[in-house]
Motif scaffolding. Structure first.
Motif, PDB file in Angstrom:
ATOM      1  N   TRP A 134       0.850  -1.203   0.000  1.00  0.00           N
ATOM      2  CA  TRP A 134       0.000   0.000   0.000  1.00  0.00           C
ATOM      3  C   TRP A 134       0.881   1.247   0.000  1.00  0.00           C
ATOM      4  CZ3 TRP A 134      -5.453   0.508   0.201  1.00  0.00           C
ATOM      5  CH2 TRP A 134      -5.938   1.778   0.535  1.00  0.00           C
ATOM      6  N   GLU A 135       1.895   1.249   0.862  1.00  0.00           N
ATOM      7  CA  GLU A 135       2.801   2.394   0.941  1.00  0.00           C
ATOM      8  C   GLU A 135       3.691   2.480  -0.297  1.00  0.00           C
ATOM      9  OE1 GLU A 135       2.771   4.794   3.411  1.00  0.00           O
ATOM     10  OE2 GLU A 135       0.906   3.709   3.807  1.00  0.00           O
ATOM     11  N   LEU A 136       4.127   1.333  -0.805  1.00  0.00           N
ATOM     12  CA  LEU A 136       4.966   1.323  -2.003  1.00  0.00           C
ATOM     13  C   LEU A 136       4.231   1.910  -3.198  1.00  0.00           C
ATOM     14  CD1 LEU A 136       7.548   0.546  -3.518  1.00  0.00           C
ATOM     15  CD2 LEU A 136       6.604  -1.754  -3.834  1.00  0.00           C
ATOM     16  N   ALA A 137       2.935   1.718  -3.256  1.00  0.00           N
ATOM     17  CA  ALA A 137       2.154   2.279  -4.356  1.00  0.00           C
ATOM     18  C   ALA A 137       2.004   3.789  -4.223  1.00  0.00           C
ATOM     19  CB  ALA A 137       0.773   1.618  -4.413  1.00  0.00           C
ATOM     20  N   LEU A 138       1.912   4.299  -2.994  1.00  0.00           N
ATOM     21  CA  LEU A 138       1.611   5.711  -2.773  1.00  0.00           C
ATOM     22  C   LEU A 138       2.835   6.607  -2.744  1.00  0.00           C
ATOM     23  CD1 LEU A 138      -1.158   5.387  -0.023  1.00  0.00           C
ATOM     24  CD2 LEU A 138      -1.476   6.013  -2.419  1.00  0.00           C
ATOM     25  N   ILE A 139       3.930   6.136  -2.160  1.00  0.00           N
ATOM     26  CA  ILE A 139       5.105   6.992  -1.987  1.00  0.00           C
ATOM     27  C   ILE A 139       5.663   7.488  -3.323  1.00  0.00           C
ATOM     28  CG2 ILE A 139       7.504   7.014  -1.196  1.00  0.00           C
ATOM     29  CD1 ILE A 139       6.596   5.236   1.154  1.00  0.00           C
ATOM     30  N   PRO A 140       5.804   6.636  -4.350  1.00  0.00           N
ATOM     31  CA  PRO A 140       6.292   7.171  -5.639  1.00  0.00           C
ATOM     32  C   PRO A 140       5.393   8.258  -6.216  1.00  0.00           C
ATOM     33  CG  PRO A 140       6.453   4.783  -5.617  1.00  0.00           C
ATOM     34  CD  PRO A 140       5.668   5.167  -4.408  1.00  0.00           C
ATOM     35  N   VAL A 141       4.089   8.141  -5.993  1.00  0.00           N
ATOM     36  CA  VAL A 141       3.164   9.147  -6.505  1.00  0.00           C
ATOM     37  C   VAL A 141       3.418  10.497  -5.855  1.00  0.00           C
ATOM     38  CG1 VAL A 141       0.730   9.805  -6.628  1.00  0.00           C
ATOM     39  CG2 VAL A 141       1.410   7.467  -7.130  1.00  0.00           C
ATOM     40  N   TYR A 142       3.744  10.478  -4.573  1.00  0.00           N
ATOM     41  CA  TYR A 142       4.063  11.730  -3.875  1.00  0.00           C
ATOM     42  C   TYR A 142       5.226  12.445  -4.558  1.00  0.00           C
ATOM     43  CZ  TYR A 142       6.031  14.775  -0.300  1.00  0.00           C
ATOM     44  OH  TYR A 142       6.552  15.857   0.369  1.00  0.00           O
ATOM     45  N   PHE A 143       6.286  11.704  -4.884  1.00  0.00           N
ATOM     46  CA  PHE A 143       7.442  12.320  -5.537  1.00  0.00           C
ATOM     47  C   PHE A 143       7.138  12.711  -6.981  1.00  0.00           C
ATOM     48  CE2 PHE A 143       9.520   9.901  -2.111  1.00  0.00           C
ATOM     49  CZ  PHE A 143      10.290  10.923  -1.554  1.00  0.00           C
ATOM     50  N   LEU A 144       6.340  11.914  -7.673  1.00  0.00           N
ATOM     51  CA  LEU A 144       5.959  12.261  -9.040  1.00  0.00           C
ATOM     52  C   LEU A 144       5.191  13.575  -9.079  1.00  0.00           C
ATOM     53  CD1 LEU A 144       4.919   8.708 -10.275  1.00  0.00           C
ATOM     54  CD2 LEU A 144       6.690  10.118 -11.337  1.00  0.00           C
ATOM     55  N   CYS A 145       4.256  13.733  -8.148  1.00  0.00           N
ATOM     56  CA  CYS A 145       3.453  14.960  -8.113  1.00  0.00           C
ATOM     57  C   CYS A 145       4.292  16.161  -7.701  1.00  0.00           C
ATOM     58  CB  CYS A 145       2.287  14.789  -7.148  1.00  0.00           C
ATOM     59  SG  CYS A 145       1.097  13.529  -7.618  1.00  0.00           S
ATOM     60  N   SER A 146       5.171  15.981  -6.722  1.00  0.00           N
ATOM     61  CA  SER A 146       5.945  17.109  -6.200  1.00  0.00           C
ATOM     62  C   SER A 146       7.055  17.546  -7.142  1.00  0.00           C
ATOM     63  CB  SER A 146       6.534  16.750  -4.833  1.00  0.00           C
ATOM     64  OG  SER A 146       7.404  15.646  -4.925  1.00  0.00           O
ATOM     65  N   MET A 147       7.542  16.644  -7.994  1.00  0.00           N
ATOM     66  CA  MET A 147       8.659  16.968  -8.881  1.00  0.00           C
ATOM     67  C   MET A 147       8.218  17.359 -10.290  1.00  0.00           C
ATOM     68  SD  MET A 147      11.214  13.901  -7.633  1.00  0.00           S
ATOM     69  CE  MET A 147      12.546  14.284  -8.767  1.00  0.00           C
ATOM     70  N   VAL A 175      -0.366  21.364  -2.715  1.00  0.00           N
ATOM     71  CA  VAL A 175      -1.297  20.295  -3.069  1.00  0.00           C
ATOM     72  C   VAL A 175      -0.724  18.933  -2.699  1.00  0.00           C
ATOM     73  CG1 VAL A 175      -2.350  19.084  -5.027  1.00  0.00           C
ATOM     74  CG2 VAL A 175      -2.500  21.575  -4.876  1.00  0.00           C
ATOM     75  N   THR A 176       0.552  18.736  -2.974  1.00  0.00           N
ATOM     76  CA  THR A 176       1.187  17.471  -2.639  1.00  0.00           C
ATOM     77  C   THR A 176       1.268  17.279  -1.135  1.00  0.00           C
ATOM     78  OG1 THR A 176       2.518  17.637  -4.656  1.00  0.00           O
ATOM     79  CG2 THR A 176       3.229  16.041  -3.022  1.00  0.00           C
ATOM     80  N   PHE A 177       1.487  18.373  -0.400  1.00  0.00           N
ATOM     81  CA  PHE A 177       1.511  18.283   1.060  1.00  0.00           C
ATOM     82  C   PHE A 177       0.144  17.853   1.592  1.00  0.00           C
ATOM     83  CE2 PHE A 177       1.025  20.273   5.288  1.00  0.00           C
ATOM     84  CZ  PHE A 177       2.068  19.639   5.945  1.00  0.00           C
ATOM     85  N   LYS A 178      -0.909  18.417   1.019  1.00  0.00           N
ATOM     86  CA  LYS A 178      -2.261  18.036   1.421  1.00  0.00           C
ATOM     87  C   LYS A 178      -2.518  16.566   1.106  1.00  0.00           C
ATOM     88  CE  LYS A 178      -7.087  19.470   0.708  1.00  0.00           C
ATOM     89  NZ  LYS A 178      -7.968  20.417  -0.030  1.00  0.00           N
ATOM     90  N   PHE A 179      -2.094  16.122  -0.072  1.00  0.00           N
ATOM     91  CA  PHE A 179      -2.222  14.722  -0.454  1.00  0.00           C
ATOM     92  C   PHE A 179      -1.471  13.821   0.525  1.00  0.00           C
ATOM     93  CE2 PHE A 179      -0.117  11.232  -2.907  1.00  0.00           C
ATOM     94  CZ  PHE A 179      -1.241  10.470  -3.170  1.00  0.00           C
ATOM     95  N   PHE A 180      -0.271  14.245   0.924  1.00  0.00           N
ATOM     96  CA  PHE A 180       0.531  13.465   1.860  1.00  0.00           C
ATOM     97  C   PHE A 180      -0.161  13.351   3.212  1.00  0.00           C
ATOM     98  CE2 PHE A 180       3.613  13.473   5.345  1.00  0.00           C
ATOM     99  CZ  PHE A 180       4.270  12.270   5.104  1.00  0.00           C
ATOM    100  N   ILE A 181      -0.697  14.461   3.711  1.00  0.00           N
ATOM    101  CA  ILE A 181      -1.357  14.442   5.026  1.00  0.00           C
ATOM    102  C   ILE A 181      -2.547  13.491   5.009  1.00  0.00           C
ATOM    103  CG2 ILE A 181      -2.697  15.815   6.663  1.00  0.00           C
ATOM    104  CD1 ILE A 181       0.302  16.287   6.808  1.00  0.00           C
ATOM    105  N   TYR A 182      -3.361  13.573   3.988  1.00  0.00           N
ATOM    106  CA  TYR A 182      -4.530  12.689   3.886  1.00  0.00           C
ATOM    107  C   TYR A 182      -4.111  11.223   3.851  1.00  0.00           C
ATOM    108  CZ  TYR A 182      -8.636  15.714   3.263  1.00  0.00           C
ATOM    109  OH  TYR A 182      -9.685  16.561   3.465  1.00  0.00           O
ATOM    110  N   THR A 183      -3.202  10.903   2.934  1.00  0.00           N
ATOM    111  CA  THR A 183      -2.825   9.505   2.765  1.00  0.00           C
ATOM    112  C   THR A 183      -2.064   8.975   3.975  1.00  0.00           C
ATOM    113  OG1 THR A 183      -0.860  10.217   1.520  1.00  0.00           O
ATOM    114  CG2 THR A 183      -2.803   9.607   0.263  1.00  0.00           C
ATOM    115  N   PHE A 184      -1.230   9.816   4.589  1.00  0.00           N
ATOM    116  CA  PHE A 184      -0.487   9.388   5.773  1.00  0.00           C
ATOM    117  C   PHE A 184      -1.448   9.102   6.928  1.00  0.00           C
ATOM    118  CE2 PHE A 184       1.624  10.427   9.807  1.00  0.00           C
ATOM    119  CZ  PHE A 184       2.660   9.506   9.789  1.00  0.00           C
TER     120      PHE A 184
END
Length: 478
Positions: free
Chosen positions: A132-145, A154-163
């Motif tokens: 579950w985490e392996l699927a989400l963590i790359p998306v965080y970096f893809l969105c932020s970069m 927006v990515t910070f908000k996404f991180f807070i929700y998913t975390f």
């Protein structure tokens, strides 16, 4: 072994892609997605003859009672097929695009694919959480970069929700693990717990909120429109086409079988939240001028219907939601592909600035019309089958709930046809007059999508048969 290969292929190729330059990463990504699709095809063939061969169990962390246990039932296989098709379509569509740091971009995309397949195949709760985490963590970096101008907040908000959702799920998993007689994270141990109803009641919310955030449904949805808008469109395709299915899958695979009494106690609340989300998101979609945000809110409405169907607790609704997970993924990716093409050509997302594209890109216009009509469940398209079954299930649950949820169909027709009018038809302008029609890679991707739409719309039986065993299992315990 095929199940393990489904995870290893994108995992290994993703790691190999990091640091690559030039056209190497995109070629490796395309080859990896083709190989994954070939393995899924082999798994489909084996599932018909010897499904037990798709189950693999090996020692992993014996001190914690956790094993590397993966396998494929009908629902998991269907979602692995969707994942393989989705990444292939994305890599075909963006093959002629150039990204900064392509090795990192394609590597993160492939790691996310490995995590998704792991989620859909895991039969160990701790392993499920890791994937579950392996699927989400790359998306965080893809969105932020590689995201838009507002990507950082927006990515910070996404991180807070998913975390937050992941933390709640981890707490629930650990509690269930401590209640198991054999101190095991295995799926069998969790489903055999038979906890008291009072415990299941509060445990339900730990898992449900985690899954509801990922779907997302009202009121846990506010991260989604901004994230879809600011993410690179290829990432948005995966988020909306595949990743939202993680939440639905989690409810069907883990929540209902492990906590059936808790799910029964809170089913009415879950359905009410889902139906509110259908109407709410549809109304907001009607007033959107941003192409990406319209599709984002449309997705919330569709997922709300699927969530309501899960808790309606009958065979038709459960079968409909599984079929619709696949069909919605195909359709929404098709819409995002067209958005990506228009955005790359014209550099705009505001539909008010578009119009008359059909005059200059007739093939793109035809594909968009077919995919959009499938997305609103026109008969003889793939979207009709799943929605018909889900509404039949909701009718059995409560006719008034079905009637309110049915408003989503009417509102979807309104905003979809309005979108087609603004983007495809009407008068052209100096901007849209510069539009060029589909390139070969784009034509291939959209053609594949339309073929799936029409074939499953006319002949849905193979998909219904594939998920029938999972439907019976979930229906028997919930």
């Amino acid at each position: 072994m095929l199940t393990v290969l489904l995870i290893l292929i994108p995992l290994v190729t993703g790691l190999l892609t990091f640091g690559g330059k030039g056209s190497g990463p995109k070629v490796l990504g395309l080859v990896s997605s083709l190989a994954s699709l070939a393995v899924v095809a082999g798994a489909l063939f084996q599932f018909q003859s010897a499904p037990e061969g798709l189950q693999v169990t090996a020692a992993w962390i014996p001190q914690l009672g956790s094993t590397f246990s993966v396998g494929l039932d009908g629902m998991g296989l269907m979602l692995c097929l969707l994942t393989a098709i989705a990444f292939l379509l994305v890599f075909i569509t963006i093959y002629n695009r150039d990204y900064e740091r392509p090795g990192s971009f394609y590597g993160l995309m492939l790691l996310s694919q490995a995590g998704l397949v792991g989620v859909f195949t895991a039969y160990d709760a701790l392993l499920f959480y890791v994937f579950w985490e392996l699927a989400l963590i790359p998306v965080y970096f893809l969105c932020s970069m590689w995201g838009g101008e507002k990507r950082v907040p927006v990515t910070f908000k996404f991180f807070i929700y998913t975390f937050t959702g992941s933390l709640l799920m981890l707490v629930g998993i650990i509690y269930l693990y401590l209640q198991s007689p054999d101190r095991s994270f295995s799926y069998a141990s969790f489903t055999n717990l038979n906890l008291p109803a009072q415990e299941q009641s509060w445990l339900f919310w730990l898992l449900f909120v985690a899954f509801a955030i990922k779907m997302p449904i009202f009121p846990f949805h506010t991260w989604q429109p901004d994230t879809y808008e600011q993410s690179p469109t290829p990432v948005t395709m995966i988020l909306s086409g595949v990743m939202v299915k993680m939440g639905l899958f989690g409810v069907l695979r883990w929540l209902l079988p492990v906590l059936p009494q808790g799910a029964f106690m809170w089913a009415d609340v879950a359905i009410v939240l889902s139906v509110i989300g259908i109407v709410y998101a549809s109304c907001i979609a009607m007033v959107q001028q941003d192409f990406k945000r319209l599709i984002a809110y449309s997705s919330i409405a569709h997922i709300g219907l699927m969530s309501a169907a899960i808790f309606a607790n009958n065979e038709q609704s459960l079968q409909g939601i599984q079929v619709q997970m696949f069909n919605h993924g195909i359709n929404i990716i098709g819409l995002w592909i067209v958005v990506e093409i228009i955005q790359q050509r014209l550099k705009v997302k505001n539909m008010e600035e578009l119009g008359g594209i059909a005059q200059y890109a007739p093939r793109m216009a035809i594909f968009l019309v077919i995919i959009a009509l499938a997305n609103i469940a026109l008969p003889l398209t793939n979207g009709f089958v799943g929605e018909f079954l889900m509404f039949s299930g909701l009718f059995q649950y409560n006719i008034w709930v079905m009637a309110v949820a049915g408003l989503g169909i009417i509102l979807a027709a309104v905003y979809t046809l309005n979108m087609l009018q603004k983007v495809i038809f009407g008068e052209s302008n100096s901007l849209t007059a510069t539009t060029t029609d589909l390139q070969n890679t784009e034509l291939v991707a959209l053609s594949l999508i339309v073929i799936v739409i029409l074939v499953l719309g006319v002949y849905p039986r193979p998909m219904l048969e594939l998920v029938s065993s999972t439907t019976e299992l979930v229906n028997s315990v919930f």
